[in-house]
Design a protein around this motif. Structure first.
Motif, PDB file in Angstrom:
ATOM      1  N   MET A 105       5.132  67.712  48.945  1.00  0.00           N
ATOM      2  CA  MET A 105       3.822  67.627  49.605  1.00  0.00           C
ATOM      3  C   MET A 105       3.705  68.593  50.781  1.00  0.00           C
ATOM      4  SD  MET A 105       1.505  65.790  48.328  1.00  0.00           S
ATOM      5  CE  MET A 105       1.361  64.542  47.089  1.00  0.00           C
ATOM      6  N   VAL A 106       4.816  68.845  51.464  1.00  0.00           N
ATOM      7  CA  VAL A 106       4.752  69.745  52.616  1.00  0.00           C
ATOM      8  C   VAL A 106       4.446  71.180  52.200  1.00  0.00           C
ATOM      9  CG1 VAL A 106       6.247  68.345  54.083  1.00  0.00           C
ATOM     10  CG2 VAL A 106       7.253  70.102  52.634  1.00  0.00           C
ATOM     11  N   ARG A 107       4.632  71.511  50.921  1.00  0.00           N
ATOM     12  CA  ARG A 107       4.368  72.862  50.424  1.00  0.00           C
ATOM     13  C   ARG A 107       2.933  73.040  49.907  1.00  0.00           C
ATOM     14  NH1 ARG A 107       8.260  74.960  52.983  1.00  0.00           N
ATOM     15  NH2 ARG A 107      10.340  74.640  52.160  1.00  0.00           N
ATOM     16  N   VAL A 108       2.211  71.948  49.711  1.00  0.00           N
ATOM     17  CA  VAL A 108       0.854  72.033  49.153  1.00  0.00           C
ATOM     18  C   VAL A 108      -0.074  72.656  50.185  1.00  0.00           C
ATOM     19  CG1 VAL A 108      -1.126  70.704  48.306  1.00  0.00           C
ATOM     20  CG2 VAL A 108       1.189  70.062  47.624  1.00  0.00           C
ATOM     21  N   GLN A 109      -0.746  73.740  49.778  1.00  0.00           N
ATOM     22  CA  GLN A 109      -1.677  74.419  50.680  1.00  0.00           C
ATOM     23  C   GLN A 109      -3.123  74.002  50.428  1.00  0.00           C
ATOM     24  OE1 GLN A 109      -0.787  78.593  50.219  1.00  0.00           O
ATOM     25  NE2 GLN A 109       0.742  78.487  51.860  1.00  0.00           N
ATOM     26  N   HIS A 110      -3.508  73.965  49.158  1.00  0.00           N
ATOM     27  CA  HIS A 110      -4.836  73.462  48.837  1.00  0.00           C
ATOM     28  C   HIS A 110      -4.883  72.987  47.389  1.00  0.00           C
ATOM     29  CE1 HIS A 110      -5.223  77.763  47.799  1.00  0.00           C
ATOM     30  NE2 HIS A 110      -6.069  77.372  46.876  1.00  0.00           N
ATOM     31  N   VAL A 111      -5.936  72.197  47.091  1.00  0.00           N
ATOM     32  CA  VAL A 111      -6.096  71.588  45.766  1.00  0.00           C
ATOM     33  C   VAL A 111      -7.504  71.909  45.271  1.00  0.00           C
ATOM     34  CG1 VAL A 111      -5.973  69.446  44.465  1.00  0.00           C
ATOM     35  CG2 VAL A 111      -4.593  69.701  46.517  1.00  0.00           C
ATOM     36  N   ASN A 112      -7.590  72.456  44.064  1.00  0.00           N
ATOM     37  CA  ASN A 112      -8.883  72.795  43.459  1.00  0.00           C
ATOM     38  C   ASN A 112      -9.136  71.941  42.234  1.00  0.00           C
ATOM     39  OD1 ASN A 112      -9.213  74.894  45.265  1.00  0.00           O
ATOM     40  ND2 ASN A 112      -8.427  76.439  43.851  1.00  0.00           N
ATOM     41  N   THR A 113     -10.410  71.686  41.969  1.00  0.00           N
ATOM     42  CA  THR A 113     -10.819  71.049  40.719  1.00  0.00           C
ATOM     43  C   THR A 113     -11.626  72.079  39.950  1.00  0.00           C
ATOM     44  OG1 THR A 113     -10.962  68.932  41.846  1.00  0.00           O
ATOM     45  CG2 THR A 113     -12.008  69.085  39.705  1.00  0.00           C
ATOM     46  N   THR A 114     -11.286  72.279  38.674  1.00  0.00           N
ATOM     47  CA  THR A 114     -11.969  73.261  37.830  1.00  0.00           C
ATOM     48  C   THR A 114     -12.505  72.565  36.594  1.00  0.00           C
ATOM     49  OG1 THR A 114     -10.337  74.891  38.552  1.00  0.00           O
ATOM     50  CG2 THR A 114     -11.702  75.484  36.671  1.00  0.00           C
ATOM     51  N   GLN A 115     -13.695  73.028  36.157  1.00  0.00           N
ATOM     52  CA  GLN A 115     -14.308  72.434  34.977  1.00  0.00           C
ATOM     53  C   GLN A 115     -15.074  73.523  34.231  1.00  0.00           C
ATOM     54  OE1 GLN A 115     -17.480  69.613  35.763  1.00  0.00           O
ATOM     55  NE2 GLN A 115     -16.532  68.180  34.341  1.00  0.00           N
ATOM     56  N   GLY A 116     -14.527  73.942  33.081  1.00  0.00           N
ATOM     57  CA  GLY A 116     -15.215  74.913  32.240  1.00  0.00           C
ATOM     58  C   GLY A 116     -16.211  74.219  31.332  1.00  0.00           C
ATOM     59  N   PRO A 117     -16.902  74.983  30.480  1.00  0.00           N
ATOM     60  CA  PRO A 117     -17.945  74.389  29.637  1.00  0.00           C
ATOM     61  C   PRO A 117     -17.417  73.348  28.638  1.00  0.00           C
ATOM     62  CG  PRO A 117     -17.640  76.725  29.123  1.00  0.00           C
ATOM     63  CD  PRO A 117     -16.819  76.430  30.319  1.00  0.00           C
ATOM     64  N   ILE A 118     -16.244  73.587  28.065  1.00  0.00           N
ATOM     65  CA  ILE A 118     -15.711  72.617  27.098  1.00  0.00           C
ATOM     66  C   ILE A 118     -15.253  71.361  27.828  1.00  0.00           C
ATOM     67  CG2 ILE A 118     -13.958  72.198  25.328  1.00  0.00           C
ATOM     68  CD1 ILE A 118     -14.024  75.214  24.730  1.00  0.00           C
ATOM     69  N   LEU A 119     -14.576  71.525  28.961  1.00  0.00           N
ATOM     70  CA  LEU A 119     -14.166  70.359  29.738  1.00  0.00           C
ATOM     71  C   LEU A 119     -15.384  69.567  30.219  1.00  0.00           C
ATOM     72  CD1 LEU A 119     -11.255  71.833  31.900  1.00  0.00           C
ATOM     73  CD2 LEU A 119     -11.055  70.196  30.033  1.00  0.00           C
ATOM     74  N   LYS A 120     -16.439  70.271  30.642  1.00  0.00           N
ATOM     75  CA  LYS A 120     -17.654  69.607  31.131  1.00  0.00           C
ATOM     76  C   LYS A 120     -18.303  68.759  30.037  1.00  0.00           C
ATOM     77  CE  LYS A 120     -21.619  70.622  33.994  1.00  0.00           C
ATOM     78  NZ  LYS A 120     -21.133  69.981  35.206  1.00  0.00           N
ATOM     79  N   LYS A 121     -18.305  69.274  28.805  1.00  0.00           N
ATOM     80  CA  LYS A 121     -18.898  68.529  27.688  1.00  0.00           C
ATOM     81  C   LYS A 121     -18.206  67.191  27.481  1.00  0.00           C
ATOM     82  CE  LYS A 121     -19.801  68.885  22.686  1.00  0.00           C
ATOM     83  NZ  LYS A 121     -20.267  67.554  22.641  1.00  0.00           N
ATOM     84  N   TYR A 122     -16.898  67.154  27.725  1.00  0.00           N
ATOM     85  CA  TYR A 122     -16.122  65.927  27.531  1.00  0.00           C
ATOM     86  C   TYR A 122     -15.858  65.178  28.845  1.00  0.00           C
ATOM     87  CZ  TYR A 122     -15.496  67.371  22.764  1.00  0.00           C
ATOM     88  OH  TYR A 122     -15.736  67.736  21.463  1.00  0.00           O
TER      89      TYR A 122
END
Length: 159
Positions: A100-117
């Motif tokens: 955890m001390v190494r984590v700099q940032h966290v992103n959430t990504t959602q492309g068109p196929i992921l968004k559909k589901y």
């Protein structure tokens, strides 16, 4: 050794990976069809067509049905106070611990196929690498992003 990670990605991820397999198969079939056309003009042996068809069928079976199932079965993750553990792989299973001390940032990504589901993936960035947890439900991804962010802040404050 730590116990195995318990959290599994969404079953819908299997469907998403199969759709990616279909797209990959179409591309491979187009390439193999081009090779088949070229062999026709150069008057090569007819057994080459049999090999091309066999390769196309094998590629389709593995990319759409076999590999996604194996990947989904192996994918596990767990977020603990001190670290994030990931376990994934197709033939070679990798287990990764991200402190955890190494984590700099966290992103959430959602492309068109992921968004559909209604799925999303989380990317956890450290100074050296980016680790991704694929095919989480949207709610799970948002909650996990917030949890990791909070735990990373606490870990940073403790240092």
């Amino acid at each position: 050794m730590l116990q195995e990670p318990q959290q599994q990605i969404s079953k819908k991820g299997l469907t998403v990976w199969r759709i990616h397999g279909v797209i990959q198969t179409v591309i491979v079939w187009l390439i193999l069809a081009l090779i088949g056309v070229l062999t026709y003009f150069f008057d090569w042996y007819s057994w080459i067509y049999i090999i091309i068809i066999a390769l196309a069928v094998i590629e389709m079976a593995t990319a759409i049905f076999i590999f996604p199932k194996i990947k989904w079965r192996h994918w596990r993750y767990e977020v603990r106070e001190e670290e994030i553990e990931l376990k994934y792989g197709l033939f070679i299973i990798e287990r990764v611990l991200v402190p955890m001390v190494r984590v700099q940032h966290v992103n959430t990504t959602q492309g068109p196929i992921l968004k559909k589901y209604h799925l999303a993936e989380i990317s956890i960035s450290t100074a050296a690498t980016v680790h991704t947890i694929p095919a989480l439900t949207e709610e799970e991804a948002d909650a996990l992003r917030s949890k990791i962010s909070a735990l990373a802040r606490v870990a940073e404050d403790d240092v």
